[in-house]
Design a protein around this motif. Structure first.
Motif, PDB file in Angstrom:
ATOM      1  N   LYS A 277      -4.661   2.641   1.808  1.00  0.00           N
ATOM      2  CA  LYS A 277      -3.882   1.714   1.020  1.00  0.00           C
ATOM      3  C   LYS A 277      -3.580   2.186  -0.387  1.00  0.00           C
ATOM      4  O   LYS A 277      -4.106   3.159  -0.837  1.00  0.00           O
ATOM      5  CB  LYS A 277      -5.096   0.556   0.858  1.00  0.00           C
ATOM      6  CG  LYS A 277      -5.707  -0.302   2.124  1.00  0.00           C
ATOM      7  CD  LYS A 277      -6.408  -1.402   1.660  1.00  0.00           C
ATOM      8  CE  LYS A 277      -7.104  -1.902   3.075  1.00  0.00           C
ATOM      9  NZ  LYS A 277      -5.948  -2.646   3.754  1.00  0.00           N
ATOM     10  N   TYR A 278      -2.385   1.686  -0.719  1.00  0.00           N
ATOM     11  CA  TYR A 278      -1.780   2.251  -2.114  1.00  0.00           C
ATOM     12  C   TYR A 278      -1.530   1.071  -2.888  1.00  0.00           C
ATOM     13  O   TYR A 278      -1.185  -0.068  -2.534  1.00  0.00           O
ATOM     14  CB  TYR A 278      -0.548   2.949  -1.583  1.00  0.00           C
ATOM     15  CG  TYR A 278      -0.686   4.307  -0.780  1.00  0.00           C
ATOM     16  CD1 TYR A 278      -0.863   5.537  -1.284  1.00  0.00           C
ATOM     17  CD2 TYR A 278      -0.581   4.191   0.387  1.00  0.00           C
ATOM     18  CE1 TYR A 278      -1.134   6.601  -0.553  1.00  0.00           C
ATOM     19  CE2 TYR A 278      -0.883   5.272   1.453  1.00  0.00           C
ATOM     20  CZ  TYR A 278      -1.146   6.478   0.751  1.00  0.00           C
ATOM     21  OH  TYR A 278      -1.338   7.604   1.253  1.00  0.00           O
ATOM     22  N   PHE A 279      -1.831   1.346  -4.168  1.00  0.00           N
ATOM     23  CA  PHE A 279      -1.688   0.312  -5.156  1.00  0.00           C
ATOM     24  C   PHE A 279      -0.727   1.100  -6.313  1.00  0.00           C
ATOM     25  O   PHE A 279      -0.973   2.133  -6.700  1.00  0.00           O
ATOM     26  CB  PHE A 279      -2.900   0.030  -5.583  1.00  0.00           C
ATOM     27  CG  PHE A 279      -3.792  -0.717  -4.797  1.00  0.00           C
ATOM     28  CD1 PHE A 279      -3.899  -2.170  -4.584  1.00  0.00           C
ATOM     29  CD2 PHE A 279      -4.652  -0.005  -3.979  1.00  0.00           C
ATOM     30  CE1 PHE A 279      -4.602  -2.702  -3.638  1.00  0.00           C
ATOM     31  CE2 PHE A 279      -5.438  -0.566  -2.774  1.00  0.00           C
ATOM     32  CZ  PHE A 279      -5.277  -2.021  -2.897  1.00  0.00           C
ATOM     33  N   GLY A 291      -0.225  -1.205   2.813  1.00  0.00           N
ATOM     34  CA  GLY A 291      -1.675  -1.382   3.577  1.00  0.00           C
ATOM     35  C   GLY A 291      -2.244  -2.801   3.052  1.00  0.00           C
ATOM     36  O   GLY A 291      -2.984  -2.593   2.024  1.00  0.00           O
ATOM     37  N   PHE A 292      -2.037  -3.736   3.806  1.00  0.00           N
ATOM     38  CA  PHE A 292      -2.618  -5.102   3.526  1.00  0.00           C
ATOM     39  C   PHE A 292      -3.995  -5.283   4.245  1.00  0.00           C
ATOM     40  O   PHE A 292      -3.879  -5.089   5.640  1.00  0.00           O
ATOM     41  CB  PHE A 292      -1.635  -6.197   3.487  1.00  0.00           C
ATOM     42  CG  PHE A 292      -0.360  -5.807   2.615  1.00  0.00           C
ATOM     43  CD1 PHE A 292      -0.596  -6.196   1.251  1.00  0.00           C
ATOM     44  CD2 PHE A 292       0.527  -5.290   3.239  1.00  0.00           C
ATOM     45  CE1 PHE A 292       0.576  -5.660   0.310  1.00  0.00           C
ATOM     46  CE2 PHE A 292       1.737  -4.968   2.279  1.00  0.00           C
ATOM     47  CZ  PHE A 292       1.886  -5.097   0.837  1.00  0.00           C
ATOM     48  N   GLU A 322      -4.526   5.838  -4.412  1.00  0.00           N
ATOM     49  CA  GLU A 322      -4.935   6.003  -2.930  1.00  0.00           C
ATOM     50  C   GLU A 322      -6.257   5.402  -2.527  1.00  0.00           C
ATOM     51  O   GLU A 322      -7.055   6.104  -3.028  1.00  0.00           O
ATOM     52  CB  GLU A 322      -4.365   7.250  -2.455  1.00  0.00           C
ATOM     53  CG  GLU A 322      -4.608   7.381  -0.766  1.00  0.00           C
ATOM     54  CD  GLU A 322      -4.330   8.791  -0.472  1.00  0.00           C
ATOM     55  OE1 GLU A 322      -3.477   8.952   0.390  1.00  0.00           O
ATOM     56  OE2 GLU A 322      -5.014   9.604  -1.011  1.00  0.00           O
ATOM     57  N   ASN A 323      -6.231   4.579  -1.722  1.00  0.00           N
ATOM     58  CA  ASN A 323      -7.839   4.027  -1.167  1.00  0.00           C
ATOM     59  C   ASN A 323      -7.958   4.562   0.317  1.00  0.00           C
ATOM     60  O   ASN A 323      -7.027   4.076   0.814  1.00  0.00           O
ATOM     61  CB  ASN A 323      -8.029   2.631  -1.462  1.00  0.00           C
ATOM     62  CG  ASN A 323      -8.294   2.258  -2.752  1.00  0.00           C
ATOM     63  OD1 ASN A 323      -8.630   3.252  -3.771  1.00  0.00           O
ATOM     64  ND2 ASN A 323      -8.257   1.059  -3.223  1.00  0.00           N
ATOM     65  N   VAL A 324      -8.693   5.374   0.612  1.00  0.00           N
ATOM     66  CA  VAL A 324      -8.852   5.662   2.062  1.00  0.00           C
ATOM     67  C   VAL A 324     -10.175   4.984   2.365  1.00  0.00           C
ATOM     68  O   VAL A 324     -11.444   4.997   1.928  1.00  0.00           O
ATOM     69  CB  VAL A 324      -9.334   7.096   2.091  1.00  0.00           C
ATOM     70  CG1 VAL A 324      -9.611   7.403   3.722  1.00  0.00           C
ATOM     71  CG2 VAL A 324      -7.989   7.749   1.562  1.00  0.00           C
ATOM     72  N   LEU A 325     -10.154   4.140   3.545  1.00  0.00           N
ATOM     73  CA  LEU A 325     -11.287   3.197   3.819  1.00  0.00           C
ATOM     74  C   LEU A 325     -11.632   4.013   5.371  1.00  0.00           C
ATOM     75  O   LEU A 325     -10.750   3.656   6.210  1.00  0.00           O
ATOM     76  CB  LEU A 325     -10.924   1.824   4.118  1.00  0.00           C
ATOM     77  CG  LEU A 325     -10.236   1.155   2.756  1.00  0.00           C
ATOM     78  CD1 LEU A 325      -9.806  -0.311   2.999  1.00  0.00           C
ATOM     79  CD2 LEU A 325     -11.031   1.133   1.469  1.00  0.00           C
ATOM     80  N   SER A 326     -12.698   4.324   5.205  1.00  0.00           N
ATOM     81  CA  SER A 326     -13.254   5.124   6.562  1.00  0.00           C
ATOM     82  C   SER A 326     -14.494   4.402   7.055  1.00  0.00           C
ATOM     83  O   SER A 326     -15.032   3.555   6.592  1.00  0.00           O
ATOM     84  CB  SER A 326     -13.771   6.615   6.208  1.00  0.00           C
ATOM     85  OG  SER A 326     -12.777   7.271   5.381  1.00  0.00           O
TER      86      SER A 326
END
Length: 399
Positions: A277-279, A291-292, A322-326
């Motif tokens: 996800k990008y902000f 990325g919602f 940049e958020n990486v959700l693993s």
């Protein structure tokens, strides 16, 4: 037909075809490569459908000479929204002013919070920060980086052992650790060596002074080990010399340590599935741009990276986050009682070694008591250590 993917972004219009067998006009358009969807026939001579904004010119060209009447009845999509938006100048000016106001306010320090230190040291830190320009109302771009401020504070405030400086949005957070100042006995000052803990003397190396104990003697905390008094007033010469006793007094000491180890435990593993996800971030405000929603993971490991937007050499207050959700899974593991005991002994020794320092040497360990309760193994250990127990103590020269 279903709506064409992305049609709202590029824009589309609803057209109304009037004439004999109007659906034939849509067939002609389709042969020319025009995509049509949501066709509805309202009457024998009236038919409606949707086409892309980019196909309007071609539709007008095809209509010529056909006898059909084409009406554009509805316009939808970003291009039309943008045109309507651009007509509202007061709103645009207000948004721009609001945007620049947010940027301006997000680059001013609004608060400085200091924790972890006594009031007097807090005042010293606050005074130093004011000298560095770190105070409410300061312009963030005019300040040094948090790392440099941290190094300078440790240098300028001698009472600090460590200080952490962190900037979060418009607030500076400082967490300090007070230095515990141990008054060391000055070199060369008359002194004795006394025991700082109970133990059995294993080895003596006395470079200065008179030993008052022997190997295998049991001593308690505070007992005299090496005297810095040579001679006394009752000898033949009636002289007494005071020196700085020095030496290495090694003793066997002992500790009782308790430790608890669970038989069931969990370890975490990343499966490899992830979403990004990008902000856009300005101060504490974050605007999602890509990325919602939240991924359908039962457990999530999050990693965040912030990259400032640079304009030539100038670093703007806008950051790309940049958020990486693993996807993360917890696996339940089991130990045997023997494995738990072994791990408990190693953990107890490691904790004790950390407490005593690298110069101490752990010699033996013995289990005094072992119980198992509610899926946990509880150990009481007796650990023997070989360490230096000598501690300097100033002599009172007035006696």
């Amino acid at each position: 037909m279903k709506p064409i993917q992305g049609s709202f972004i590029t824009g589309y219009v609803s057209i109304l075809i009037k004439g004999e067998q109007p659906e034939l006009f849509f067939q002609i358009c389709s042969k020319h490569g025009i995509t049509i969807w949501d066709m509805k026939k309202h009457a024998p001579d009236l038919c409606e459908g949707k086409i892309k904004l980019t196909d309007i010119k071609l539709v007008k060209k095809i209509r010529r000479g056909t006898g059909y009447k084409v009406s554009f009845i509805q316009k939808k999509g970003y291009p039309f929204l943008f045109k309507r938006f651009m007509r509202k100048r007061p709103l645009i000016i207000g948004l721009l002013l609001g945007f620049f106001l947010v940027i301006f306010l997000s680059n001013i320090i609004w608060d400085v919070k200091i924790t972890g230190v006594p009031k007097d040291i807090e005042e010293k830190i606050s005074k130093q920060l004011n000298q560095y320009g770190v105070h409410p109302g300061a312009w963030i771009f005019s300040l040094e980086s948090p790392n440099l401020i941290q190094q300078q504070l440790v240098k300028d405030v001698p009472e600090l052992l460590w200080v952490g400086v962190d900037q979060k949005g418009t607030t500076f957070y400082l967490e300090g650790v007070e230095k515990i100042i141990v008054k060391e006995v000055p070199a060369g000052e008359p002194r004795n060596l006394v025991a700082k803990k109970n133990g059995v003397i294993k080895d003596l190396y006395v470079s200065k002074g008179i030993p008052r104990v022997k190997v295998n003697d049991y001593v308690e905390k505070g007992d005299l080990l090496v005297s810095g008094v040579i001679g006394n007033e009752t000898d033949e010469e009636g002289t007494m010399e005071l020196i700085a006793a020095d030496g290495l007094i090694t003793a066997n000491t002992w500790y009782e340590v308790s430790v608890t180890i669970p038989l069931n435990y969990y370890d975490e593993q990343v499966t490899g599935n992830n979403e990004k996800k990008y902000f856009l971030k300005v101060g504490d405000f974050q605007l999602p741009v890509w990325g919602f929603g939240t991924p359908d993971y039962s457990d999530i490991h999050r990693e965040s990276t912030e990259t400032p937007v640079r304009i030539f050499k100038w670093e703007s207050p806008i950051k790309v986050v940049e958020n990486v959700l693993s996807e993360k899974k917890s696996n339940r593991r089991e130990r045997t009682r023997e494995e738990a005991v072994k791990i408990g002994i190693e953990q107890a020794k490691a904790d004790l070694q950390l407490e005593l320092g690298p110069e101490a040497e752990i010699m033996t360990e013995k289990i005094l008591h072992e119980t198992m309760d509610h899926g946990k193994v509880k150990l009481n250990l007796y650990i023997t250590v070989e360490e230096n127990i000598g501690d300097a103590q100033l002599l009172n020269q007035g006696d």
